[in-house]
Scaffold this active site. Structure first.
Site, PDB file in Angstrom:
ATOM      1  N   GLU A 137       0.821  -1.224   0.000  1.00 31.94           N
ATOM      2  CA  GLU A 137       0.000   0.000   0.000  1.00 31.94           C
ATOM      3  C   GLU A 137       0.846   1.262   0.000  1.00 31.94           C
ATOM      4  OE1 GLU A 137      -4.078  -1.092   2.093  1.00 31.94           O
ATOM      5  OE2 GLU A 137      -3.789   0.763   0.993  1.00 31.94           O
ATOM      6  N   GLY A 138       1.944   1.214  -0.754  1.00 27.97           N
ATOM      7  CA  GLY A 138       2.834   2.366  -0.870  1.00 27.97           C
ATOM      8  C   GLY A 138       3.985   2.242   0.099  1.00 27.97           C
TER       9      GLY A 138
HETATM   10  C1  LIG Z   1       3.462  -9.769   0.889  1.00 30.77           C
HETATM   11  C2  LIG Z   1       3.021  -8.780  -0.132  1.00 30.77           C
HETATM   12  C3  LIG Z   1       1.667  -8.576  -0.351  1.00 30.77           C
HETATM   13  C4  LIG Z   1       1.233  -7.682  -1.340  1.00 30.77           C
HETATM   14  N1  LIG Z   1      -0.107  -7.546  -1.583  1.00 30.77           N
HETATM   15  C5  LIG Z   1      -0.526  -6.834  -2.657  1.00 30.77           C
HETATM   16  C6  LIG Z   1      -1.904  -6.830  -3.059  1.00 30.77           C
HETATM   17  O1  LIG Z   1      -2.777  -7.417  -2.406  1.00 30.77           O
HETATM   18  N2  LIG Z   1      -2.226  -6.188  -4.210  1.00 30.77           N
HETATM   19  C7  LIG Z   1      -1.311  -5.533  -4.963  1.00 30.77           C
HETATM   20  O2  LIG Z   1      -1.678  -4.970  -5.997  1.00 30.77           O
HETATM   21  N3  LIG Z   1       0.008  -5.477  -4.592  1.00 30.77           N
HETATM   22  C8  LIG Z   1       0.417  -6.121  -3.469  1.00 30.77           C
HETATM   23  N4  LIG Z   1       1.742  -6.120  -3.110  1.00 30.77           N
HETATM   24  C9  LIG Z   1       2.701  -5.372  -3.906  1.00 30.77           C
HETATM   25  C10 LIG Z   1       3.202  -4.121  -3.209  1.00 30.77           C
HETATM   26  O3  LIG Z   1       2.192  -3.156  -3.166  1.00 30.77           O
HETATM   27  C11 LIG Z   1       4.464  -3.658  -3.969  1.00 30.77           C
HETATM   28  O4  LIG Z   1       5.483  -4.584  -3.630  1.00 30.77           O
HETATM   29  C12 LIG Z   1       4.870  -2.269  -3.611  1.00 30.77           C
HETATM   30  O5  LIG Z   1       3.968  -1.350  -4.149  1.00 30.77           O
HETATM   31  C13 LIG Z   1       6.261  -1.927  -4.143  1.00 30.77           C
HETATM   32  O6  LIG Z   1       6.375  -2.258  -5.483  1.00 30.77           O
HETATM   33  P1  LIG Z   1       7.627  -3.126  -5.992  1.00 30.77           P
HETATM   34  O7  LIG Z   1       7.747  -4.305  -5.116  1.00 30.77           O
HETATM   35  O8  LIG Z   1       7.484  -3.344  -7.462  1.00 30.77           O
HETATM   36  O9  LIG Z   1       8.884  -2.218  -5.731  1.00 30.77           O
HETATM   37  P2  LIG Z   1       9.433  -0.959  -6.629  1.00 30.77           P
HETATM   38  O10 LIG Z   1       8.319  -0.084  -6.980  1.00 30.77           O
HETATM   39  O11 LIG Z   1      10.220  -1.590  -7.748  1.00 30.77           O
HETATM   40  O12 LIG Z   1      10.367  -0.298  -5.591  1.00 30.77           O
HETATM   41  C14 LIG Z   1      11.625  -0.819  -5.174  1.00 30.77           C
HETATM   42  C15 LIG Z   1      12.246   0.185  -4.194  1.00 30.77           C
HETATM   43  O13 LIG Z   1      12.416   1.479  -4.842  1.00 30.77           O
HETATM   44  C16 LIG Z   1      11.737   2.473  -4.109  1.00 30.77           C
HETATM   45  N5  LIG Z   1      11.147   3.459  -5.041  1.00 30.77           N
HETATM   46  C17 LIG Z   1      10.323   3.197  -6.088  1.00 30.77           C
HETATM   47  N6  LIG Z   1       9.967   4.347  -6.700  1.00 30.77           N
HETATM   48  C18 LIG Z   1      10.570   5.350  -6.020  1.00 30.77           C
HETATM   49  C19 LIG Z   1      10.609   6.784  -6.159  1.00 30.77           C
HETATM   50  N7  LIG Z   1       9.923   7.399  -7.116  1.00 30.77           N
HETATM   51  N8  LIG Z   1      11.334   7.493  -5.274  1.00 30.77           N
HETATM   52  C20 LIG Z   1      12.046   6.875  -4.286  1.00 30.77           C
HETATM   53  N9  LIG Z   1      12.064   5.524  -4.113  1.00 30.77           N
HETATM   54  C21 LIG Z   1      11.337   4.786  -4.953  1.00 30.77           C
HETATM   55  C22 LIG Z   1      10.650   1.747  -3.330  1.00 30.77           C
HETATM   56  O14 LIG Z   1      10.255   2.468  -2.204  1.00 30.77           O
HETATM   57  C23 LIG Z   1      11.359   0.455  -2.977  1.00 30.77           C
HETATM   58  O15 LIG Z   1      12.151   0.634  -1.847  1.00 30.77           O
HETATM   59  C24 LIG Z   1       2.192  -6.962  -2.090  1.00 30.77           C
HETATM   60  C25 LIG Z   1       3.563  -7.141  -1.851  1.00 30.77           C
HETATM   61  C26 LIG Z   1       3.982  -8.045  -0.901  1.00 30.77           C
HETATM   62  C27 LIG Z   1       5.466  -8.230  -0.704  1.00 30.77           C
END
Ligand SMILES: Cc1cc2nc3c(=O)[nH]c(=O)nc-3n(C[C@H](O)[C@H](O)[C@H](O)COP(=O)(O)OP(=O)(O)OC[C@H]3O[C@@H](n4cnc5c(N)ncnc54)[C@H](O)[C@@H]3O)c2cc1C
Length: 416
Positions: free
Chosen positions: A393-394
């Site tokens: 959730e962000g």
């Molecule tokens: C156990 C689990 C349950 C989940 N459940 C759901 C669900 O029910 N539905 C769903 O849709 N998703 C779900 N998610 C996904 C979750 O919302 C995402 O993992 C999350 O939004 C981060 O996306 P990402 O993993 O692709 O990381 P990325 O977006 O690739 O980010 C990687 C890192 O870079 C940082 N970053 C990215 N962009 C920026 C920026 N502009 N400025 C500074 N830092 C940045 C991030 O903070 C992070 O530290 C789940 C994830 C997990 C692990």
């Protein structure tokens, strides 16, 4: 309007019921389903039936014990708007506050089990926020997961590639969704897809897909660091056909409204994720205090921290941090109940509570040493469970970005 920090009297029953569930059902099963990842916690079925009964009788204030649903605009009894009309300055504690308090207690019990409570789920928040009456009737009481994330779209949810093409009376969805909480157990999955990739964010819509739809194929279940009682699924959508009445909101692509509508759902759900972190961290603090006191460490609230032992001083600092996070979280939910724009505060609360949750739970492991690290206690588990609350959730970084944009008055295009 001043904020009153006492727990509203009308929620005392809800808090004590949630606490009983956390103590009697969640805690005794915590370790079992942490070890038995991917097996369904059947103990929760009975609980779901009881919660349905309590919801119907209004005993839970309409919030649902684990409810992340509700559009947050009522008082939990369906008469929020009229209360406000009678006295526009009335201080209202509604479904957001009820959910916050209930979730805090349940996550004091177990975050993973809370996340896999039948008939709860993030998808219901989206349904409650945008569904019309007919859709509410069809989908309102079902267990609904939310599928936004894709291999190429995590934090940047506007980059999703899953497509939805209208074909007669149906939309045809194609794409890939990953990390769907409760994806294997829910009855419905709310899938975000784009009607037209060339039209950017405004073309992204959400579609309710029955879990049994043959076009939605389960690819795998993830193995995870924490919240192992909660299933996390990956799906392939292959010519997945859904009735066109399953599109939530309007099918029009309104480039002026853009993404704001879809993202507004999260102003109500971010304080609730913050509340989960608050509950889990409180569990760690309470147990750590007990273990420290048993080991002869005195924690004195009437003396400056720097005059006490290092363990006591660290503990006092952790508690102070926890309290700051708790107060911010209360404020953000209270604002939602009182219809004050809370986007800034919701992100502040999620960022603060997410970080504090990780810090507190891991510091408690550290303070308790070998006991903290071993599986005889739940401290090591709570440190693993808490981490996700600073990611989904962000993430921490994304919440800080939202806060910075709000404070500086910059758009998402101006500050990335
Ligand atoms: C156990 C689990 C349950 C989940 N459940 C759901 C669900 O029910 N539905 C769903 O849709 N998703 C779900 N998610 C996904 C979750 O919302 C995402 O993992 C999350 O939004 C981060 O996306 P990402 O993993 O692709 O990381 P990325 O977006 O690739 O980010 C990687 C890192 O870079 C940082 N970053 C990215 N962009 C920026 C920026 N502009 N400025 C500074 N830092 C940045 C991030 O903070 C992070 O530290 C789940 C994830 C997990 C692990």
């Amino acid at each position: 309007m001043p904020i009153n920090l006492e727990t509203p009297k009308k929620f005392a029953g809800l808090v004590s019921q949630a606490h009983i569930v956390a103590t009697e059902v969640f805690r005794p099963n915590s370790r079992k389903y942490d070890d038995a990842e991917h097996s369904y916690p059947k103990e929760l079925d009975m609980l779901a039936a009881a919660i349905d009964g309590m919801n119907e009788s209004g005993a839970l204030g309409g919030a649902g014990a684990g409810g992340v649903g509700g559009n947050g605009n009522g008082d939990g009894n369906g008469n929020g708007a009229s209360a406000k009309k009678a006295d526009p300055n009335a201080n209202r504690n509604g479904s957001n506050m009820a959910s916050l308090l209930g979730l805090t207690e349940l996550c004091w019990g177990d975050v993973g089990l809370l996340l896999t409570m039948p008939r709860q789920g993030l998808g219901q928040a989206a349904i409650a926020a945008v569904a019309d009456d007919e859709q509410l009737k069809r989908f309102g009481r079902k267990w609904a997961a939310m599928a936004i994330t894709e291999p190429e779209a995590g934090s940047d949810s506007a980059a999703i590639r899953t497509t939805a093409r209208l074909d007669g009376d149906e939309y045809v969805l194609n794409g890939e969704k990953i990390f769907v909480t409760s994806g294997d157990r829910a009855e419905l999955i709310v899938v975000w897809a784009t009607l037209d990739r060339d039209q950017g964010r405004a073309a992204i819509k959400s579609f309710v897909v029955e879990r049994s739809n043959p076009g939605m194929k389960l690819d795998r279940l993830e193995h995870k660091l924490g919240i192992r009682a909660s299933d996390t699924a990956a799906f392939i959508l292959e010519d997945c056909r859904v009735p066109k009445e399953n599109l939530l909101g309007t099918p029009e692509i309104d480039t002026k409204q853009g993404f704001a509508g879809a993202m507004a759902t999260f102003d109500n759900t971010r304080p609730l994720v913050a509340a989960m972190a608050i509950g889990c961290a409180r569990a760690s603090l309470e147990l750590t205090k007990e273990l420290l006191e048993n080991a002869g460490v005195e924690i004195d609230y009437d003396r400056p921290a720097q005059t006490q032992s290092a363990a006591a001083a660290t503990f006092l600092q952790l508690e102070a941090d926890w309290e700051a996070a708790y107060l911010l979280t209360l404020q953000s939910a209270w604002m939602a109940d009182n219809r004050e724009p809370n986007s800034l505060e919701a992100s502040m609360a999620k960022a603060k509570a997410g970080r504090v949750g990780s810090d507190v739970t891991l510091s408690c492991v550290e303070l308790c040493g070998a006991v903290g690290y071993s599986e005889t206690e739940l401290l090591e588990k709570w440190a693993r469970d808490s981490k996700i609350l600073d990611i989904f959730e962000g993430t921490q970084q994304i919440q800080q970005l939202i806060v910075a944009r709000r404070v500086l008055g910059l758009t998402s295009a101006q500050l990335k």
